[in-house]
Design a protein around this motif. Structure first.
Motif, PDB file in Angstrom:
ATOM      1  N   GLU A 179     -32.449  -5.492 -29.499  1.00  0.00           N
ATOM      2  CA  GLU A 179     -32.481  -4.157 -30.107  1.00  0.00           C
ATOM      3  C   GLU A 179     -31.105  -3.495 -30.123  1.00  0.00           C
ATOM      4  O   GLU A 179     -30.873  -2.566 -30.896  1.00  0.00           O
ATOM      5  CB  GLU A 179     -33.494  -3.286 -29.375  1.00  0.00           C
ATOM      6  N   ALA A 180     -30.197  -3.995 -29.287  1.00  0.00           N
ATOM      7  CA  ALA A 180     -28.822  -3.482 -29.333  1.00  0.00           C
ATOM      8  C   ALA A 180     -28.185  -3.793 -30.678  1.00  0.00           C
ATOM      9  O   ALA A 180     -27.399  -2.994 -31.207  1.00  0.00           O
ATOM     10  CB  ALA A 180     -27.995  -4.096 -28.203  1.00  0.00           C
ATOM     11  N   LEU A 181     -28.519  -4.943 -31.253  1.00  0.00           N
ATOM     12  CA  LEU A 181     -28.000  -5.326 -32.573  1.00  0.00           C
ATOM     13  C   LEU A 181     -28.680  -4.525 -33.675  1.00  0.00           C
ATOM     14  O   LEU A 181     -28.002  -3.899 -34.511  1.00  0.00           O
ATOM     15  CB  LEU A 181     -28.204  -6.819 -32.803  1.00  0.00           C
ATOM     16  N   THR A 182     -29.992  -4.542 -33.707  1.00  0.00           N
ATOM     17  CA  THR A 182     -30.701  -3.881 -34.810  1.00  0.00           C
ATOM     18  C   THR A 182     -30.453  -2.371 -34.803  1.00  0.00           C
ATOM     19  O   THR A 182     -30.319  -1.756 -35.864  1.00  0.00           O
ATOM     20  CB  THR A 182     -32.209  -4.175 -34.738  1.00  0.00           C
ATOM     21  N   SER A 183     -30.365  -1.771 -33.614  1.00  0.00           N
ATOM     22  CA  SER A 183     -30.111  -0.330 -33.542  1.00  0.00           C
ATOM     23  C   SER A 183     -28.713   0.006 -34.038  1.00  0.00           C
ATOM     24  O   SER A 183     -28.514   1.000 -34.760  1.00  0.00           O
ATOM     25  CB  SER A 183     -30.280   0.165 -32.104  1.00  0.00           C
ATOM     26  N   ALA A 184     -27.732  -0.834 -33.669  1.00  0.00           N
ATOM     27  CA  ALA A 184     -26.362  -0.579 -34.098  1.00  0.00           C
ATOM     28  C   ALA A 184     -26.222  -0.716 -35.609  1.00  0.00           C
ATOM     29  O   ALA A 184     -25.517   0.077 -36.254  1.00  0.00           O
ATOM     30  CB  ALA A 184     -25.405  -1.539 -33.390  1.00  0.00           C
TER      31      ALA A 184
END
Length: 279
Positions: free
Chosen positions: A207-212
């Motif tokens: 989720e760190a990727l998708t949120s960013a």
């Protein structure tokens, strides 16, 4: 970061999703005659032996590409055919599926005279295998960090661009690094098509990727996520793809492909597709 070897995981359910999307995007983009600059940022080896000690240690292909191959006669989407043809070419004279192509092989099998491929690989042994396989021609192998290398090579000389970003995410900071690289690449070449793979983990680290990406500046980002209906206690519970600037109609056609294999007789997974960032 240099300990990961894809030979332990080649042909698993995530590869089916990732390489299915790659083959479909290539086919759709090549409906136009203009050249495509292709980049593979984490290329790995070109071919994997599914009978090798590494592959048999996890046997992940048995519940992945092997099941798709066994079910090929029942697949209804015609978009499976290019993928099946490449698998057949890589296994001529073999009894069943023995060889599984890595992403550089999927690219090279599809290259036209007006297209080329730049493949990055930082792992010494993997890079050596890839360079020996590539030989000379329109496939250029560069043994350096693929994210930094991609940015140095953009924008390309060809009118169109296709990028596969497929790191191991062994280091947690890679999620943010991929998001930052994507935004910088998109700023250099906004019309490019970018495929970004990520593992779906119970920890939610992805989720760190998708949120960013969702809160960043990149537009027109489609997300495709598959989740195992019987996930393991450890490891990946699913597989995700971000598709930036997908060709028109990709969402419908790729959904049809995955619907073919989602049932319990093949991969036993669920699929969800939605716009992470609309146009």
């Amino acid at each position: 970061m240099l300990s990961y070897l894809h030979g332990f995981h080649a042909g698993n359910f995530a590869d089916v999703q990732k390489h299915g999307a790659l083959s479909l995007v290539l086919s759709m983009m090549q409906s136009k005659a203009s050249g495509i600059a292709c980049f593979d940022t984490h290329a790995g080896s070109a071919l994997y032996d599914l009978h090798s000690e590494r592959a048999r240690k996890t046997a992940e292909a048995d519940s992945g590409i092997q099941r798709v191959w066994q079910a090929r006669a029942s697949l209804t989407s015609p978009d499976w055919q290019p993928l099946l043809d490449i698998l057949a070419q890589c296994n001529q004279g073999q009894d069943g599926l023995v060889n599984y192509p890595g992403s550089p092989a999927w690219f090279r099998q599809c290259l036209r005279p007006q297209d080329d491929l730049t493949a990055f690989e930082l792992h010494p042994a993997e890079g050596e295998h890839l360079a020996q396989w590539a030989g000379s021609g329109r496939l250029r192998v560069i043994r350096q960090d693929g994210l930094a290398g991609l940015l140095r090579h953009l924008p390309p000389r060809q009118p169109r661009l296709l990028v596969l970003i497929d790191p191991s995410y062994e280091v947690k900071t890679e999620y943010q690094e991929v998001a930052r690289t994507l935004e910088k690449a998109w700023q250099k070449c906004r019309h490019g098509v970018y495929l970004i793979w990520y593992p779906i983990l119970a920890s939610g680290a992805h989720e760190a990727l998708t949120s960013a990406v969702k809160t960043g500046g990149v537009h027109k980002v489609l997300t495709s996520e598959v989740r195992l209906r019987k996930p393991p206690e450890r490891g990946m519970t699913g597989s995700g793809l971000l598709v930036v600037n997908p060709p028109w109609g990709f969402d419908t056609r790729f959904t049809a492909m995955l619907n073919d294999v989602a049932g319990d007789q093949v991969l036993n997974l669920s699929h969800h597709m939605d716009w992470l960032v609309p146009e």
